[in-house]
Write an enzyme that holds these catalytic residues in place. Structure first.
Site, short mmCIF file in Angstrom:
data_model
loop_
_atom_site.label_atom_id
_atom_site.label_comp_id
_atom_site.label_asym_id
_atom_site.label_seq_id
_atom_site.Cartn_x
_atom_site.Cartn_y
_atom_site.Cartn_z
CE LYS A 66 -4.13 -1.89 2.25
NZ LYS A 66 -5.11 -1.70 3.34
CG ASP A 103 -8.40 0.41 3.84
OD1 ASP A 103 -9.12 -0.38 3.20
OD2 ASP A 103 -7.17 0.27 3.94
#
Ligand code: NDP
Length: 276
Positions: A66, A103
């Site tokens: 990420k 997220d």
């Protein structure tokens, strides 16, 4: 030919994303193919370049890539910029990639939209200061909560995170051993402690009457933090499966311009397991 999407990570075999996106595509009548991609630990940039050069339309990015995806993106949304991590890559014109992080909005939607948690005026404790905590920081602060307190095993990292969020709302760091006099309407576990059947050292007095607990980790069985929440008498003790589904729905919307209904997919993944 269907449009191609994938999730890249290492390891990746466990990922539920292909199942989720395939269900979204079926439900919204979208002609797309979504696969798992085992990323090369030494050549993430090469993997991404090859995927898009061969016609790929969008990528989800999971551990451990990420941060690398954040660095690779030609442009980033504000929420990805602050998260320091990208979980969604969107192909733009001219071989450019936009990085986003879904997220945080996934966590907020799961709690607020699916379960009806009232963020307005809420006192929230965020435990952990790693990538997941950083990713949800600003979306949490934008919910209208009263205050956010961050506690972490390494206190300096909690202080850094609080500093990062300060211009977005009321947030401060606090050591675990000074939390005993505080009360929270929601305690979020953003640590992987449950993988070792552990629970961070949160004083048992911290959960307000009718308070909720939320473990970002999810598993087939209730996680150790979910069990801890139940022992504290939490009105609801939830795990992160719904967050997973909601972050996927946001990625799907970014790629396809269609917001899929998440209830059916969530129910299937959740199976028969009941939650309090
Ligand atoms: P990191 O490894 O980046 O962060 C770990 C954090 O947890 C650090 O703050 C670390 O403290 C703390 N920590 C680790 N072990 C313990 C322990 N035994 N006791 C107390 N604190 C501990 O992990 P991530 O931030 O990437 O992920 C955290 C969790 O969130 C994972 O379980 C992950 O699966 C989950 N997640 C779920 C998502 C979903 O969609 N449901 C999405 C993203 C993440 P220190 O700083 O002292 O090392």
């Amino acid at each position: 030919m269907p449009d191609r999407y994938a999730v890249i990570g290492n390891p990746i075999a466990h990922s539920q994303s292909p199942r989720i996106h395939t269900a979204f595509a079926r439900a919204t009548d979208q002609d797309l193919l979504y696969e798992r991609m085992l990323g090369n630990l030494d050549d993430f940039a090469g993997d991404v370049a090859r995927f898009f050069a061969s016609g790929g339309c969008g990528l989800n990015v999971t551990l451990p890539f990420k941060t690398a995806a954040w660095a690779l993106a030609d442009e980033r949304t504000a929420r990805a910029e602050i998260a320091g991590a990208v979980n969604t890559l969107i192909r733009l014109g001219g071989n450019r990639l936009r990085g986003d992080n879904t997220d945080g909005i996934g966590l907020v939607r799961d709690l607020a939209d699916r379960y009806g948690f009232q963020f307005q005026g809420a006192r929230v404790l965020l435990v952990g200061a790693g990538g997941a905590a950083r990713g949800v920081l600003v979306p949490l602060l934008e919910t209208g909560l009263d205050r956010l307190v961050i506690a972490n095993r390494t206190p300096e990292k909690a202080a850094e995170l609080a500093l990062l969020g300060a211009e977005h709302g009321s947030v401060r760091a606090c050591d675990f051993n000074r939390l005993a006099s505080e009360r929270f309407d929601l305690i979020i576990n953003a640590t992987p402690a449950g993988l070792n059947q552990q629970v961070p050292p949160i004083p048992s007095t911290c959960l307000a009457p009718d308070g909720w607990t939320y473990d970002m980790l999810y598993a087939d069985e209730p996680t150790s933090f979910c069990r801890w929440g139940q022992q504290q008498g939490a009105a609801r003790s939830l795990d992160g499966l719904g967050m997973l589904v909601e972050q996927a729905a946001e990625s799907f919307w970014l790629w396809r311009g269609i917001r899929p209904d998440t209830a059916g997919v969530y129910a299937v993944l959740r199976g028969a397991r009941a939650q309090r």
